[in-house]
Design a protein around this motif. Structure first.
Motif, PDB file in Angstrom:
ATOM      1  N   THR A  64     -15.136  16.249  17.519  1.00  0.00           N
ATOM      2  CA  THR A  64     -14.728  16.176  18.927  1.00  0.00           C
ATOM      3  C   THR A  64     -15.371  14.970  19.606  1.00  0.00           C
ATOM      4  N   ALA A  65     -16.655  14.727  19.271  1.00  0.00           N
ATOM      5  CA  ALA A  65     -17.346  13.584  19.887  1.00  0.00           C
ATOM      6  C   ALA A  65     -16.689  12.266  19.479  1.00  0.00           C
ATOM      7  N   VAL A  66     -16.285  12.169  18.212  1.00  0.00           N
ATOM      8  CA  VAL A  66     -15.619  10.939  17.754  1.00  0.00           C
ATOM      9  C   VAL A  66     -14.266  10.813  18.447  1.00  0.00           C
ATOM     10  N   ARG A  67     -13.514  11.923  18.481  1.00  0.00           N
ATOM     11  CA  ARG A  67     -12.215  11.945  19.161  1.00  0.00           C
ATOM     12  C   ARG A  67     -12.336  11.478  20.613  1.00  0.00           C
ATOM     13  N   GLY A  68     -13.419  11.917  21.263  1.00  0.00           N
ATOM     14  CA  GLY A  68     -13.649  11.556  22.668  1.00  0.00           C
ATOM     15  C   GLY A  68     -13.783  10.049  22.838  1.00  0.00           C
ATOM     16  N   GLN A  69     -14.271   9.377  21.798  1.00  0.00           N
ATOM     17  CA  GLN A  69     -14.475   7.923  21.878  1.00  0.00           C
ATOM     18  C   GLN A  69     -13.220   7.148  21.511  1.00  0.00           C
ATOM     19  N   ILE A  70     -12.447   7.674  20.572  1.00  0.00           N
ATOM     20  CA  ILE A  70     -11.346   6.848  20.040  1.00  0.00           C
ATOM     21  C   ILE A  70      -9.976   7.314  20.483  1.00  0.00           C
ATOM     22  N   GLY A  71      -9.914   8.376  21.243  1.00  0.00           N
ATOM     23  CA  GLY A  71      -8.611   8.852  21.699  1.00  0.00           C
ATOM     24  C   GLY A  71      -7.948   9.727  20.645  1.00  0.00           C
ATOM     25  N   ARG A  72      -6.764  10.220  20.981  1.00  0.00           N
ATOM     26  CA  ARG A  72      -6.149  11.224  20.126  1.00  0.00           C
ATOM     27  C   ARG A  72      -5.122  10.660  19.150  1.00  0.00           C
ATOM     28  N   GLY A  73      -4.920   9.336  19.186  1.00  0.00           N
ATOM     29  CA  GLY A  73      -3.860   8.749  18.364  1.00  0.00           C
ATOM     30  C   GLY A  73      -4.253   8.418  16.943  1.00  0.00           C
ATOM     31  N   ALA A  74      -5.473   8.721  16.549  1.00  0.00           N
ATOM     32  CA  ALA A  74      -5.954   8.270  15.235  1.00  0.00           C
ATOM     33  C   ALA A  74      -5.754   9.318  14.139  1.00  0.00           C
ATOM     34  N   ASP A  75      -5.551   8.842  12.915  1.00  0.00           N
ATOM     35  CA  ASP A  75      -5.616   9.738  11.757  1.00  0.00           C
ATOM     36  C   ASP A  75      -7.087  10.040  11.547  1.00  0.00           C
TER      37      ASP A  75
END
Ligand SMILES: Nc1nc2c(ncn2[C@@H]2O[C@H](COP(=O)(O)OP(=O)(O)OP(=O)(O)O)[C@@H](O)[C@H]2O)c(=O)[nH]1
Ligand SMILES: [Mg+2]
Length: 354
Positions: A274-285
Motif C-alpha cells: 500500500t505504501a508503494v502504491r501510495g507513491q506510484i499511483g494505481r496504474g502500475a503492474d
C-alpha cells in the motif's frame, strides 16, 4: 509418442553481470564481494585498460586492444569490442537476466556498454543497466558523452538505474574524497545488483510476467528499507522513499520483495505494498513476493524495483533523463507470489561416538 518431462529440480534464475571499463570493473569487484556469501553468479569483466586484470580468478575477463585504454574515445572502444564479440555472445547466451555495469563519460564504459546491452537483448535476456554519470566538474565534454551513452542504453537495455556522482558528493557534504565518492558509487551499484537479483529470484516462478513488466521500462529506481514493529511494512517503505531525493510520481511496474523473520505477517506485506502504491499511483503492474528469513528476527526488509518511473523534475539532476508516463490502456495487474520459505526444521544431529 507421449513425451514425459521429469521435473526434479527447481530452475534457478540465471543472472549474469558484466562490468565494463575502469568504473564497471570496480563496481563488479564490489558485486563479487557482496555476493560472495550468496553464491554462484557468472561475472564478466571487460576493459581496454588494466581494470579487468584485477578480476582474474573472480570473473571471466576480456582485455581489449593493447591494454592502455581507449584514450577516452567511445568510438575507438566500440571498435575494439569486435575482436571479442563472439566471446561476449557465448557469455550471455542462455542467461535470463544480464546486468550491465559501467561509469559513463569516458571511452570504454560509454562506447561498449550499449553494445553489450544489445548483444544480451538479442540473446533473449532481460537487460538491466546500472551506471554512474560523471561529476559536473568532469566537464561538458564528458557529461555530453555520458548523456549520449545513456540515451543509447535507454533504447537498448530494458531498465536503466542511474547513480549520479553529483548526488554522491552532496551526500558527503562536499567534504568527502573523490575516492570515497567512487567507492560509494560502487556500493550503490552493487546494492542495485543485489536488489534486482533478490527481487527477481524470489519471483522466478513468475519470471515471464515480471519480465513482461520490465521490458523496455526505461528509467528505474531501486529502494530498500528495513524496520521493526507493528507497522514495519509501512515504516520500511517510508524510510526507503525518504532516503531518495527523487520524488517518484508514477511507475510502469513495481517488483516488491518483503523479507521478514518468524513474525512476518500478511498485514505487514500488505502495508508495504500500500505504501508503494501510495507513491506510484494505481496504474502500475505490481509483483509481490515474500520470504521468511529467521535471521531477521522481529525485523522486516522491503526491496522495491520501480521500473519506468516518472519523477518530479525539480528534484532531479539535469543529467538525469525524465520520461513521462504514457496513458496505459490496459488494466493494472497485481500478482502476489507466495514463496515464503517454511522455517527450516533442524536436521538430525550426529552424535560423536566413543
Ligand atoms: N563507480 C566508479 N566510478 C568511477 C570510478 N572511477 C571513475 N569513475 C567514473 O566513471 C567514469 C568513467 O571512467 P572510467 O570507468 O575510468 O573510464 P573507462 O570507461 O574505463 O574509459 P577509458 O578509460 O577512457 O577507456 C568517470 O568519468 C567517473 O565519473 C570508480 O572507481 N568507480
Ligand atoms: Mg579506463
Amino acid at each position: 509418442m507421449m513425451k514425459l518431462s521429469v521435473k526434479n529440480s527447481v530452475k534457478r534464475l540465471d543472472v549474469r553481470v558484466v562490468g565494463i571499463g575502469g568504473a564497471g570493473c570496480s563496481s563488479l569487484s564490489r558485486v563479487a564481494e557482496t555476493l560472495s556469501s550468496s553464491g554462484d553468479m557468472s561475472l564478466l569483466a571487460i576493459d581496454t585498460g588494466s581494470a579487468a586484470h584485477a578480476l582474474i580468478g573472480t570473473a571471466t575477463t576480456l582485455s581489449l586492444g593493447n591494454g592502455f585504454g581507449s584514450g577516452g574515445d567511445p568510438v575507438a572502444a566500440a571498435k575494439l569490442l569486435r575482436e571479442v564479440e563472439a566471446d561476449v555472445e557465448s557469455f550471455v547466451i542462455g542467461a535470463d537476466v544480464v546486468i550491465v555495469l559501467a561509469g559513463l563519460g569516458r571511452g570504454t564504459g560509454s562506447g561498449i556498454s550499449p553494445l553489450i546491452a544489445e548483444i544480451a537483448l538479442n540473446a533473449g535476456a532481460l537487460v538491466i543497466a546500472a551506471v554512474n554519470m560523471p561529476f559536473e566538474f568532469e566537464g561538458r565534454f564528458r557529461n555530453q558523452s555520458a548523456n549520449n551513452a545513456h540515451d543509447r542504453l535507454m533504447s537498448t537495455a530494458d531498465a536503466v538505474v542511474t547513480v549520479n556522482n553529483n548526488d554522491l558528493s552532496k551526500l558527503a557534504g562536499g567534504n568527502g574524497s573523490l575516492n570515497g565518492a567512487f567507492q560509494e558509487a560502487d556500493r550503490q551499484i552493487a546494492d542495485t545488483v543485489y536488489a534486482f537479483t533478490t527481487a527477481l529470484t524470489a519471483s522466478s516462478d513468475r519470471f515471464v510476467a515480471v519480465q513482461l513488466s520490465l521490458r523496455g521500462a526505461g528509467d528505474s529506481l531501486v529502494l530498500s528499507g528495513s524496520a521493526e514493529g507493528v507497522h514495519a511494512g509501512r515504516t520500511a517503505m517510508v524510510n526507503a522513499f525518504g532516503r531518495t531525493e527523487i520524488r517518484v510520481t508514477g511507475a510502469k511496474s513495481a517488483v516488491i520483495h518483503v523479507e521478514g523473520g518468524i513474525g512476518l505477517s500478511l498485514g505487514q506485506v500488505a502495508e508495504a505494498v500500500t505504501a508503494v502504491r501510495g507513491q506510484i499511483g494505481r496504474g502500475a503492474d505490481v509483483h509481490v513476493s515474500s520470504d521468511r528469513r529467521v535471521d531477521l528476527g522481529q525485523g522486516i526488509r522491503v526491496t522495491v524495483v520501480l521500473a519506468g518511473i516518472g519523477a518530479d523534475s525539480n528534484s532531479l539532476d539535469s543529467t538525469t533523463p525524465i520520461i513521462g508516463l504514457g496513458k496505459r490502456e490496459d488494466r493494472p495487474s497485481v500478482s502476489i507470489f507466495d514463496t515464503a520459505a517454511p522455517v527450516r526444521k533442524r536436521g538430525p544431529m550426529l552424535l560423536p561416538i566413543g
